[in-house]
Design a protein around this motif. Sequence first.
Motif, PDB file in Angstrom:
ATOM      1  N   VAL A  93       0.818  -1.213   0.000  1.00  0.00           N
ATOM      2  CA  VAL A  93       0.000   0.000   0.000  1.00  0.00           C
ATOM      3  C   VAL A  93       0.855   1.268   0.000  1.00  0.00           C
ATOM      4  O   VAL A  93       1.740   1.430   0.837  1.00  0.00           O
ATOM      5  CB  VAL A  93      -0.938   0.043   1.235  1.00  0.00           C
ATOM      6  N   THR A  94       0.560   2.164  -0.937  1.00  0.00           N
ATOM      7  CA  THR A  94       1.100   3.522  -0.896  1.00  0.00           C
ATOM      8  C   THR A  94      -0.066   4.443  -0.560  1.00  0.00           C
ATOM      9  O   THR A  94      -1.091   4.428  -1.254  1.00  0.00           O
ATOM     10  CB  THR A  94       1.702   3.920  -2.258  1.00  0.00           C
ATOM     11  N   LEU A  95       0.084   5.214   0.513  1.00  0.00           N
ATOM     12  CA  LEU A  95      -0.953   6.149   0.933  1.00  0.00           C
ATOM     13  C   LEU A  95      -0.451   7.567   0.670  1.00  0.00           C
ATOM     14  O   LEU A  95       0.530   7.999   1.271  1.00  0.00           O
ATOM     15  CB  LEU A  95      -1.264   5.947   2.420  1.00  0.00           C
ATOM     16  N   VAL A  96      -1.103   8.259  -0.248  1.00  0.00           N
ATOM     17  CA  VAL A  96      -0.751   9.645  -0.556  1.00  0.00           C
ATOM     18  C   VAL A  96      -1.752  10.524   0.178  1.00  0.00           C
ATOM     19  O   VAL A  96      -2.948  10.488  -0.121  1.00  0.00           O
ATOM     20  CB  VAL A  96      -0.800   9.909  -2.075  1.00  0.00           C
ATOM     21  N   SER A  97      -1.262  11.269   1.171  1.00  0.00           N
ATOM     22  CA  SER A  97      -2.175  11.926   2.101  1.00  0.00           C
ATOM     23  C   SER A  97      -1.841  13.390   2.318  1.00  0.00           C
ATOM     24  O   SER A  97      -0.680  13.778   2.353  1.00  0.00           O
ATOM     25  CB  SER A  97      -2.118  11.188   3.447  1.00  0.00           C
ATOM     26  N   THR A  98      -2.887  14.183   2.525  1.00  0.00           N
ATOM     27  CA  THR A  98      -2.708  15.596   2.852  1.00  0.00           C
ATOM     28  C   THR A  98      -2.791  15.842   4.355  1.00  0.00           C
ATOM     29  O   THR A  98      -2.587  16.971   4.794  1.00  0.00           O
ATOM     30  CB  THR A  98      -3.807  16.461   2.193  1.00  0.00           C
ATOM     31  N   VAL A  99      -3.152  14.820   5.130  1.00  0.00           N
ATOM     32  CA  VAL A  99      -3.331  15.033   6.567  1.00  0.00           C
ATOM     33  C   VAL A  99      -2.151  14.454   7.347  1.00  0.00           C
ATOM     34  O   VAL A  99      -1.409  13.610   6.856  1.00  0.00           O
ATOM     35  CB  VAL A  99      -4.676  14.465   7.086  1.00  0.00           C
ATOM     36  N   SER A 100      -1.990  14.910   8.590  1.00  0.00           N
ATOM     37  CA  SER A 100      -0.778  14.561   9.332  1.00  0.00           C
ATOM     38  C   SER A 100      -0.914  13.269  10.137  1.00  0.00           C
ATOM     39  O   SER A 100       0.029  12.864  10.814  1.00  0.00           O
ATOM     40  CB  SER A 100      -0.388  15.709  10.263  1.00  0.00           C
ATOM     41  N   THR A 101      -2.068  12.608  10.036  1.00  0.00           N
ATOM     42  CA  THR A 101      -2.252  11.327  10.724  1.00  0.00           C
ATOM     43  C   THR A 101      -1.159  10.344  10.299  1.00  0.00           C
ATOM     44  O   THR A 101      -0.862  10.237   9.107  1.00  0.00           O
ATOM     45  CB  THR A 101      -3.635  10.731  10.335  1.00  0.00           C
TER      46      THR A 101
END
Length: 234
Positions: free
Chosen positions: A55-63
Motif C-alpha cells: 500500500v502507498t498512501l498519498v495523504s494531505t493530513v498529518s495522521t
Amino acid sequence: DPDDARDRDLAGLHVLVTAGGTREPLDPVRYLGNRSSGKQGYALAAVAAQRGAQVTLVSTVSTPAPPGCALVRVETALQLRDAVLAADADVVVMAAAVADFRPEHAATAKIKKTFDPAAPDAVPVVRLVRNPDILAELLTRRGEGTTPVLVGFAAETGDEQGSVLDHARSKLARKPVDLLVANEVGDGVTFGQDDTTVHLLSGDGSSSHDIGPADKTTVAHAVWDAVRAIAPTV
Ligand code: CTP
Ligand code: CA
C-alpha cells in the motif's frame, strides 16, 4: 471467522490510495481547503494492508500511516498528481478531495490587511485557475498501455439538478472509472463522521450496491471486495 476467506486476498497487488483534502496556498500561512478528514482513505489503506496488499498512501493530513502502509505527504493538487503519476500501482483509489481550482498566484510573503497603502480599505481579489483532473489523466493514460484498476469517489449533496445517485451516474459517464463510490455529504453528514452510507456503482453504471450506514472500515472492506472482483488475478 468470516474474515478468514478474504485474509490476504489482496497479496501481490500494489494499491495506491489518496486521502484528505488538498490545500491550495494563498500565501505562506493561508490556503484554500475543504472539509475532507481523510478518514475513509486511511481506512481503505489500513484494510488493504491487512488484506495483504502493498500500500502507498498519498495523504494531505498529518495522521500517521496505518501499519504496513508507505506514506507520501502532499499538500496541493499538483503535488498529489505528481505522487500518483510517479507510482506504478495496480489499483488507484482516488478518495482524496482534490481542489478543482487553485489561486493563480500564491503570495511569497504574508498578505497584510492593508496590502495596498494607496487604498487602505481595498480587499484582495483572488483569481483561480483550474487544477488538472488526476483521475481523468489516469483514464487517458490507460489508453497508452497502463492498466490500473481505477476507483473514483463522488461526494455529492444532491440539488435541484438531481439526487446523489443521479450526480454519481453522470460523473461515471464523464469519468468512466471501474468503480465509483458515491456518498452523501453536507450539513455535517459524513465529513469527519464515523458512520457513512455509500453507493458502489459498477463502471458501466449497470449495478449499484448500497452499504451502510456503516463505519469506514466496513465500507473499506466492501470497496476492496468490489475491487477484488475486477482486479487482475495475481
Ligand atoms: N478528482 C481528481 N482530480 C481533480 C478533481 C477530482 O482526480 N482535480 C477525483 C476525485 O479524487 C474523485 C473524483 O475525481 O475520486 C470525483 O471528484 P469530484 O470532485 O466528486 O468530481 P469532479 O469531476 O471534480 O466534478 P464536480 O466537483 O463538479 O462534482
Ligand atoms: Ca471536484
